[in-house]
Enzyme design. Structure first.
Site, mmCIF file in Angstrom:
data_model
loop_
_atom_site.group_PDB
_atom_site.id
_atom_site.type_symbol
_atom_site.label_atom_id
_atom_site.label_comp_id
_atom_site.label_asym_id
_atom_site.label_seq_id
_atom_site.Cartn_x
_atom_site.Cartn_y
_atom_site.Cartn_z
ATOM 1 C CG ASP A 16 -0.368 -0.498 2.202
ATOM 2 O OD1 ASP A 16 1.083 -0.406 2.554
ATOM 3 O OD2 ASP A 16 -1.038 -0.782 3.312
ATOM 4 C CG HIS B 4 -5.479 -2.117 8.999
ATOM 5 N ND1 HIS B 4 -5.929 -0.906 9.167
ATOM 6 C CD2 HIS B 4 -4.502 -2.353 8.571
ATOM 7 C CE1 HIS B 4 -4.787 -0.246 9.630
ATOM 8 N NE2 HIS B 4 -3.861 -1.381 9.302
ATOM 9 C CD GLU C 242 -8.559 0.817 7.673
ATOM 10 O OE1 GLU C 242 -8.482 0.058 8.614
ATOM 11 O OE2 GLU C 242 -7.774 2.002 8.037
HETATM 12 C C1 GLP Z 1 -0.324 0.185 8.840
HETATM 13 C C2 GLP Z 1 -0.294 -0.612 7.278
HETATM 14 C C3 GLP Z 1 -0.306 -2.001 7.293
HETATM 15 C C4 GLP Z 1 0.281 -2.420 8.775
HETATM 16 C C5 GLP Z 1 -0.261 -2.070 9.890
HETATM 17 C C6 GLP Z 1 0.030 -2.323 11.360
HETATM 18 O O1 GLP Z 1 -1.068 1.258 8.486
HETATM 19 N N1 GLP Z 1 -1.001 0.232 6.050
HETATM 20 O O2 GLP Z 1 0.287 -2.475 6.202
HETATM 21 O O3 GLP Z 1 0.599 -3.702 8.915
HETATM 22 O O4 GLP Z 1 -0.724 -0.652 9.842
HETATM 23 O O5 GLP Z 1 1.073 -1.398 11.542
HETATM 24 P P1 GLP Z 1 2.120 -1.310 12.797
HETATM 25 O O6 GLP Z 1 3.187 -2.648 12.470
HETATM 26 O O7 GLP Z 1 2.800 -0.345 12.719
HETATM 27 O O8 GLP Z 1 1.287 -1.778 13.915
#
Ligand code: GLP
Length: 247
Positions: free
Chosen positions: A67, A138, A143
């Site tokens: 993404d 998500h 989402e």
């Molecule tokens: C983000 C990304 C995801 C990620 C998730 C968890 O916003 N879009 O790809 O896996 O949220 O993030 P984190 O690893 O910082 O908890």
């Protein structure tokens, strides 16, 4: 599903990196799906170290990121392109043209989604898709809601997601409201999915995603359908799953 629980984050990072390294040794031209966020940083460090030590090469690999935010200026430190350069690409031997991330500044976002989807199709199947997990279930930026999308699309970020990611920005208002994300179909098509989850604050959601009902309200629950799902958790993220397993 193969569930691995690690005593600490270092061991988890090493094990996840090792899974990618082994794949690249067997298949140097592997197609990798990559994630951003806090979770994979240590894994990317371990991969960079392995490349420095000459243990693995990414020279023939192709990568597709999950993404990218919409509307952040190019070079902004919170773009996922910048993140990937900083944490992985500049430390490994992958040619830049073999790394793919949606363009969140494309003049026509729908076209950009189609272009990305075509690139994915041309590359064939993703061999290994690395995934983190959002606090609301998500994956990528798919989402929770009434519907999920199969293909690459523009997603409106959930308020909880914007709040969670505000820690990376100077002010909460700066967090973009939209992103381009691979869809569930593209993710589930991967040969192997490696889901990495860390921290006590994810114990509930990882339990719900992996043992709860399949529902669009928890996009990660669809991962239960995947025939080759590898889950790596640290002790803290695993507390609820372990409790459920021990009855
Ligand atoms: C983000 C990304 C995801 C990620 C998730 C968890 O916003 N879009 O790809 O896996 O949220 O993030 P984190 O690893 O910082 O908890």
């Amino acid at each position: 599903m193969k569930l691995n629980i690690f005593a600490n984050q270092e061991q988890l990072h090493e094990a996840a990196a090792q899974t990618i390294i082994e794949l690249l040794r067997q298949k140097p031209d592997a197609v990798l799906g990559l994630a951003t966020g806090g979770t994979p940083v240590g894994i990317y460090e371990a991969l960079a170290a392995a490349v420095r030590r000459g243990e693995v090469s990414f020279a023939r690999a192709t990568t597709f990121n999950l993404d990218e935010y919409v509307g952040l200026p190019p070079g902004h430190p919170e773009t996922y392109r910048f993140y990937m350069e900083q944490h992985l690409f500049r430390h490994i031997d992958i040619p830049p043209e073999q790394t793919h991330i949606p363009d969140g500044n494309a003049p026509e976002l729908e076209r950009e989604c189609e272009r990305y989807e075509r690139l994915l199709e041309t590359a064939g199947r993703i061999d290994l898709m690395l995934l983190g997990l959002g606090h609301n279930g998500h994956i990528g930026f798919n989402e929770p809601g009434r519907v999920l999308h199969s293909r690459t699309h523009v997603a409106v970020l959930h308020p909880q997601t914007r709040k969670a990611n505000a820690r990376f920005f100077r002010t909460p208002e700066e967090v973009p409201t939209r992103a381009i994300t691979m869809g569930l179909g593209s993710i589930l098509k991967a040969r192997t999915i490696l889901l990495v989850v860390k921290g006590a604050d994810k114990a509930d959601i990882v339990h719900r995603a992996l043992t709860g009902p399949l529902t669009t309200e928890c996009p990660a629950s669809l991962l239960q359908l995947h025939p080759h799902l590898v889950v790596m958790l640290d002790e803290e993220a695993a507390t609820k799953i372990k409790r459920a397993a021990s009855g």
